[in-house]
Motif scaffolding. Structure first.
Motif, PDB file in Angstrom:
ATOM      1  N   GLN A 158      22.880  33.174  34.916  1.00 38.70           N
ATOM      2  CA  GLN A 158      22.374  31.988  34.228  1.00 38.70           C
ATOM      3  C   GLN A 158      21.236  31.347  35.015  1.00 38.70           C
ATOM      4  O   GLN A 158      20.234  30.920  34.431  1.00 38.70           O
ATOM      5  CB  GLN A 158      23.520  30.990  34.029  1.00 38.70           C
ATOM      6  N   VAL A 159      21.386  31.277  36.331  1.00 34.46           N
ATOM      7  CA  VAL A 159      20.309  30.736  37.166  1.00 34.46           C
ATOM      8  C   VAL A 159      19.054  31.578  37.019  1.00 34.46           C
ATOM      9  O   VAL A 159      17.942  31.061  36.856  1.00 34.46           O
ATOM     10  CB  VAL A 159      20.760  30.677  38.640  1.00 34.46           C
ATOM     11  N   PHE A 160      19.219  32.894  37.067  1.00 27.59           N
ATOM     12  CA  PHE A 160      18.079  33.814  37.006  1.00 27.59           C
ATOM     13  C   PHE A 160      17.360  33.691  35.665  1.00 27.59           C
ATOM     14  O   PHE A 160      16.124  33.617  35.612  1.00 27.59           O
ATOM     15  CB  PHE A 160      18.570  35.241  37.222  1.00 27.59           C
ATOM     16  N   ASN A 161      18.119  33.676  34.570  1.00 22.96           N
ATOM     17  CA  ASN A 161      17.498  33.592  33.249  1.00 22.96           C
ATOM     18  C   ASN A 161      16.755  32.279  33.063  1.00 22.96           C
ATOM     19  O   ASN A 161      15.659  32.247  32.495  1.00 22.96           O
ATOM     20  CB  ASN A 161      18.559  33.756  32.167  1.00 22.96           C
ATOM     21  N   LEU A 162      17.333  31.181  33.536  1.00 19.84           N
ATOM     22  CA  LEU A 162      16.654  29.892  33.423  1.00 19.84           C
ATOM     23  C   LEU A 162      15.374  29.884  34.247  1.00 19.84           C
ATOM     24  O   LEU A 162      14.313  29.460  33.767  1.00 19.84           O
ATOM     25  CB  LEU A 162      17.594  28.774  33.897  1.00 19.84           C
ATOM     26  N   ARG A 173      13.527  32.419  35.334  1.00 17.60           N
ATOM     27  CA  ARG A 173      12.508  33.380  34.905  1.00 17.60           C
ATOM     28  C   ARG A 173      11.913  33.013  33.552  1.00 17.60           C
ATOM     29  O   ARG A 173      10.700  33.029  33.374  1.00 17.60           O
ATOM     30  CB  ARG A 173      13.107  34.777  34.834  1.00 17.60           C
ATOM     31  N   THR A 174      12.752  32.698  32.593  1.00 18.52           N
ATOM     32  CA  THR A 174      12.240  32.457  31.247  1.00 18.52           C
ATOM     33  C   THR A 174      11.459  31.154  31.151  1.00 18.52           C
ATOM     34  O   THR A 174      10.513  31.054  30.361  1.00 18.52           O
ATOM     35  CB  THR A 174      13.399  32.421  30.236  1.00 18.52           C
ATOM     36  N   MET A 175      11.799  30.161  31.965  1.00 20.33           N
ATOM     37  CA  MET A 175      11.078  28.897  31.934  1.00 20.33           C
ATOM     38  C   MET A 175       9.941  28.848  32.939  1.00 20.33           C
ATOM     39  O   MET A 175       9.211  27.855  33.013  1.00 20.33           O
ATOM     40  CB  MET A 175      12.031  27.723  32.189  1.00 20.33           C
ATOM     41  N   GLY A 176       9.781  29.896  33.730  1.00 21.71           N
ATOM     42  CA  GLY A 176       8.654  29.961  34.656  1.00 21.71           C
ATOM     43  C   GLY A 176       8.713  28.893  35.733  1.00 21.71           C
ATOM     44  O   GLY A 176       7.695  28.264  36.035  1.00 21.71           O
ATOM     45  N   LEU A 177       9.873  28.711  36.336  1.00 22.46           N
ATOM     46  CA  LEU A 177      10.036  27.634  37.312  1.00 22.46           C
ATOM     47  C   LEU A 177       9.518  28.041  38.684  1.00 22.46           C
ATOM     48  O   LEU A 177       9.388  29.220  38.996  1.00 22.46           O
ATOM     49  CB  LEU A 177      11.517  27.249  37.421  1.00 22.46           C
ATOM     50  N   ARG A 178       9.249  27.026  39.489  1.00 26.69           N
ATOM     51  CA  ARG A 178       8.862  27.236  40.883  1.00 26.69           C
ATOM     52  C   ARG A 178       9.936  26.733  41.830  1.00 26.69           C
ATOM     53  O   ARG A 178      10.174  27.324  42.879  1.00 26.69           O
ATOM     54  CB  ARG A 178       7.546  26.519  41.163  1.00 26.69           C
ATOM     55  N   HIS A 179      10.579  25.636  41.462  1.00 25.81           N
ATOM     56  CA  HIS A 179      11.685  25.085  42.237  1.00 25.81           C
ATOM     57  C   HIS A 179      12.794  24.707  41.269  1.00 25.81           C
ATOM     58  O   HIS A 179      12.532  24.125  40.213  1.00 25.81           O
ATOM     59  CB  HIS A 179      11.257  23.841  43.028  1.00 25.81           C
ATOM     60  N   LEU A 180      14.020  25.020  41.629  1.00 25.37           N
ATOM     61  CA  LEU A 180      15.179  24.714  40.791  1.00 25.37           C
ATOM     62  C   LEU A 180      16.191  23.952  41.630  1.00 25.37           C
ATOM     63  O   LEU A 180      16.927  24.544  42.426  1.00 25.37           O
ATOM     64  CB  LEU A 180      15.792  26.002  40.241  1.00 25.37           C
ATOM     65  N   PRO A 181      16.254  22.622  41.494  1.00 19.77           N
ATOM     66  CA  PRO A 181      17.230  21.854  42.271  1.00 19.77           C
ATOM     67  C   PRO A 181      18.656  22.142  41.833  1.00 19.77           C
ATOM     68  O   PRO A 181      18.934  22.385  40.653  1.00 19.77           O
ATOM     69  CB  PRO A 181      16.847  20.393  41.969  1.00 19.77           C
ATOM     70  N   VAL A 182      19.560  22.120  42.797  1.00 17.79           N
ATOM     71  CA  VAL A 182      20.989  22.279  42.541  1.00 17.79           C
ATOM     72  C   VAL A 182      21.625  20.903  42.707  1.00 17.79           C
ATOM     73  O   VAL A 182      21.608  20.326  43.792  1.00 17.79           O
ATOM     74  CB  VAL A 182      21.623  23.293  43.505  1.00 17.79           C
ATOM     75  N   VAL A 183      22.157  20.368  41.621  1.00 16.55           N
ATOM     76  CA  VAL A 183      22.666  18.999  41.588  1.00 16.55           C
ATOM     77  C   VAL A 183      24.126  19.030  41.179  1.00 16.55           C
ATOM     78  O   VAL A 183      24.494  19.720  40.216  1.00 16.55           O
ATOM     79  CB  VAL A 183      21.850  18.131  40.607  1.00 16.55           C
ATOM     80  N   ASN A 184      24.972  18.285  41.905  1.00 14.43           N
ATOM     81  CA  ASN A 184      26.401  18.301  41.591  1.00 14.43           C
ATOM     82  C   ASN A 184      26.709  17.352  40.441  1.00 14.43           C
ATOM     83  O   ASN A 184      25.812  16.751  39.843  1.00 14.43           O
ATOM     84  CB  ASN A 184      27.231  17.972  42.834  1.00 14.43           C
TER      85      ASN A 184
END
Length: 840
Positions: A793-797, A799-810
């Motif tokens: 799920q992390v990978f698909n989000l 790659r498909t959205m073309g992100l550069r940084h993906l914060p991990v928030v609890n």
């Protein structure tokens, strides 16, 4: 004063580096001992393509990409014709006089001069070497490779490829044309140039990585369309080979751009070559001609169902040959990385000249010693021509042969590559099995050696020639040994598709490109089956040639999807927990310090969760501003209910108003009470060490201090922070943040794509005690994931959205880590999975 500047910058950062163990960390040129594999480099930046909403008006590209192709095609034809005309006359004269060595020297002189010019151009801009398709594929995947779409690269690429092809190397011009089209797509909408400073127009649009990448997609597609006359194939190439994230609204615009490139090139080439303006007779730089039987032969057929079995076998052989080609070329490329590239630059020029000299001597000797004299009137069962029999026969070479005969080996070697392909597809006469075997072997080895030298070089045409010779050889064997009645041109085409598919491993786009190049839809099924079989066979042994060179460059390319077993990992397993963050209101000296001591491209904007915040609000205005921002940005359940009730009261129905009043009486808290979320935060966390206004981040912080709970509010980029500092966007401590100057979007993107560096900042013009409010310029709602999110799920989000940084928030809004592209590469995931197994 010296220690007050770092007051709200805690240095522990969203890192794109130091995430591997020492034995797994590598850069370009360092090889893993266990797997003998180059790991992705971490000095490549990602593109900021965070949403697929751009609508670039690619119609401005209509007349540009195809004119590049017209320029290259015209001069390649000119130089090649001059060279072969002079050398051909010399060979015919010296055949009787015994001075063939002079003819060889003439050919060597032409080729060495041309290749020397091409090599020097690559020395000026090293990124111009090769086909450029691996680099463009990486760019469309979201990786920013320095210099890949600069104007200087375009000039060196376009000029260098015409000298490479005219110099007799076994290279093609189609790959560089794709790169050139992508550069035009990237640079034209900017209306400015880094190389030529005077080209700088006030055009505030398309100043983002998202827009630029969309234009590159259109430019690459237009390059394919101009090279092969295949607009649909160009669109599919941009979608299949490059883009990891695609805007649906962009599809028809890319197709329109490709169609415009094809027909504009067709218009000019038809007028220049045939003086028939508007006739549209030459759709692309490489055209396979028309496959058809002679009018009087009713038993002729292009292919039958029985031939499909042979096509499948040819696909298997093509996949094996392609895997062998890729394996040899990979070994040669790794040798160049280790032993040639680290040395002086002129060594690369010497290598190019060495390859040129060997290639020239080999083709001259093979034509003179191994060529067979074939009768011009050799009968063939079927007849298919490009335009007429005279056009095909005009390219035959009678070197070293008596009248009314031609040298079949010289006909293939002493012609432009397009003419050699036409000979194999449509020649009335025959080529002996020995000639075809020798031609295939020499072209296979020399093109494999050539691809990777320091000249602009494509790979499509050499692969097509190798495959066409292989297919024509199979057709000759089936005709002679089995007595089959078949169409040799079809087998040559299928052989070309099999070998090309085995090398590049393209399926959908290559199928459409070949169909459009042949202008024969009946070839769709055999070409598709052959390419699929070739790809499946080759994938057993290694990757495609472009993927191999992407890997050798250390580019962190993201595949289409992750392996199933990677779902044993979660976001918390691969994220970077050490964060460098900034506060909503931060002193100038703190920002300067963090920007000068880190290399990270984005920083989380956070506030700390403290139990005794009310005491701090009474003391320092800086801390008070940050605490007020946090409280104003927290959405409480009670506050949301109040807003919903106000909306319900506007309805005419009395029932809704009554229900709202009843709920408000129950839910409405006291004005002095704290909201539910704030109470939960205070119960969840005990007091943590305080960071006072004059306290700088320290390397002596305890783990408790480094990992204090942080409420996440957004992301801000390094370029934005530097821009704010250079433009003096700040306010004094005794003033309100409302007095801070505001920048427009045009001002924030004015310096794109070369934003100023923090070291360009003149500190004498700034008061280090001033405060910067970053909240108007941060991204307040970036994509985030939970620590328990599975890797797929992390990978698909990402790659498909073309992100550069993906914060991990609890679950309670605290940032616990950052995920970047390097955390999702295959090598990194494998290393983390190995650690997971060890832990279990």
């Amino acid at each position: 004063m010296a220690c007050c500047g770092n007051c709200f910058c805690c240095q522990c950062c969203c890192r794109e580096r130091e995430t591997r163990t020492p034995e797994e960390l590598t850069i370009l040129g360092e090889i893993q001992d266990e797997e003998n594999e180059i790991l992705p480099r971490k000095d490549y930046e990602s593109l900021d393509y965070d949403r697929c909403i751009s609508e670039p008006y690619v119609e401005v590209l209509e007349g540009m990409d195809n004119k590049v192709g017209l320029f290259v095609d015209f001069f390649v034809r000119l130089f090649t014709n001059i060279k072969f005309t002079l050398v051909g006359d010399s060979v015919e004269k010296c055949s009787d006089k015994g001075c063939l060595s002079l003819s060889l020297l003439e050919l060597l002189a032409f080729n060495l001069i041309f290749i020397f010019i091409a090599s020097v151009l690559v020395l000026i801009e090293p990124v111009a070497a090769g086909s450029g398709i691996p680099e463009i594929k990486s760019y469309l995947n979201g990786v920013k490779i320095p210099g890949i779409v600069r104007l200087r690269t375009f000039v060196c690429k376009a000029a260098g490829v015409l000298f490479s092809v005219a110099g007799g190397l076994f290279v093609g011009k189609e790959g560089p044309m794709i790169h050139s089209g992508a550069i035009v797509g990237a640079g034209l909408p900017q209306f400015q140039s880094i190389t030529f400073k005077r080209i700088n127009f006030d055009f505030p649009y398309f100043r983002s990585d998202r827009d630029k990448r969309d234009f590159v997609s259109a430019g690459a597609a237009a390059g394919v369309a101009a090279a092969f006359g295949a607009p649909i194939g160009g669109t599919l190439f941009s979608l299949e080979e490059g883009s990891s994230f695609w805007n649906q609204a962009l599809t028809w615009k890319v197709l329109f751009c490709s169609m415009s490139a094809t027909f504009t090139l067709n218009f000019f080439r038809s007028g220049i070559n045939f003086n028939k303006w508007g006739s549209f007779q030459l759709p692309g730089l490489l055209n396979f001609g028309e496959f058809k039987c002679s009018n009087g032969d009713k038993n002729c057929h292009l292919w039958t169902a029985v031939d499909l079995a042979f096509f499948v076998l040819m696909g298997v052989v093509g996949g094996l040959l392609g895997a062998l080609f890729n394996c040899i070329n990979r070994s040669l490329a790794k040798y160049r990385i280790r032993h040639i590239h680290p040395k002086a630059k002129f060594i690369r020029v010497l290598e190019s000249l060495l390859v040129t000299m060997v290639t020239t001597v080999v083709i001259f000797a093979a034509s003179m010693l191994l060529g067979e004299c074939r009768d011009l009137s050799s009968p063939t069962t079927h007849n298919a021509t490009l335009a007429s029999t005279d056009d095909i026969n005009s390219t035959i070479r009678p070197f070293f042969c008596p009248n009314k005969t031609y040298n079949d080996m010289a006909t293939l070697f002493f012609n432009p590559q397009e003419a050699a392909i036409h000979q194999l597809f449509h020649q009335d006469g025959t080529f002996s099995p020995v000639t075809l075997s020798v031609f295939f072997l020499l072209y296979f080895l020399l093109s494999c050696w050539t691809y990777g030298v320091s000249v602009p070089s494509g790979l499509f045409v050499p692969c097509l020639l190798c495959g066409a010779a292989f297919g024509r050889l199979i057709a000759n064997i089936l005709k002679v040994k089995l007595g089959m009645d078949l169409y040799s041109g079809t087998f040559a085409l299928i052989g070309a598709a099999a070998f090309l598919g085995g090398v590049v491993r393209m399926t959908i786009s290559l199928t459409v490109i070949l169909i459009e190049s042949t202008n024969e839809i009946t070839y769709g099924l055999p070409i598709m089956i052959t390419l699929m079989v070739a790809k499946w066979t080759g994938d057993i042994f290694n990757k495609g040639i472009y993927d191999i060179h992407v890997e050798l460059k250390g580019v962190p390319l993201l595949d289409w999807e992750t392996e199933v077993e990677m779902d044993k990992l979660t976001a918390s397993d691969i994220m970077e927990p050490n964060l460098t963050y900034v506060y909503p209101h931060t002193r100038v000296q703190s920002l300067v310090s963090i920007l000068r001591t880190t290399v990270y491209h984005a920083f989380p904007v956070v506030t700390e969760n403290r139990k005794n915040e009310q005491d701090f609000m009474k003391g320092n205005i800086l801390i008070s501003n940050n605490i007020r921002f946090k409280k104003s940005s927290v959405v409480s359940r009670a506050g949301e209910q109040r807003r919903r009730c106000q909306s319900m009261k506007s309805y005419p129905s009395s029932e809704l108003r009554n229900v709202c009043d009843e709920q408000s009486a129950v839910v409405e808290p006291s004005e002095e009470g704290e909201d539910l979320l704030q109470q939960m935060l205070e119960r969840r966390h005990a007091p943590y060490p305080n960071l006072y206004p004059d306290q700088s981040p320290s390397e002596e912080w305890t783990m408790e201090e480094r990992f204090r709970p942080l409420t996440f509010h957004g992301l801000i980029l390094r370029s934005q922070l530097v821009n704010l500092l250079i433009r003096g966007v700040c306010y004094a401590e005794n003033q309100s943040s409302a007095t801070q100057p505001r920048l427009s979007y045009a001002e924030m993107t004015e310096d794109y794509p070369r934003f100023p560096d923090i070291h360009d900042l003149d500190l004498a013009l700034l008061n280090p005690r001033m405060i910067v409010d970053v909240t108007p310029y941060m991204n307040p709602c970036p994509y985030t994931v939970s620590p328990n999110t599975r890797i797929s799920q992390v990978f698909n989000l990402f790659r498909t959205m073309g992100l550069r940084h993906l914060p991990v928030v609890n679950a309670i809004g605290e940032i616990v880590g950052i995920i970047t592209r390097h955390n999702l590469t295959h090598e990194f995931l494998v290393a983390k999975l190995r650690q997971h197994y060890i832990t279990i």
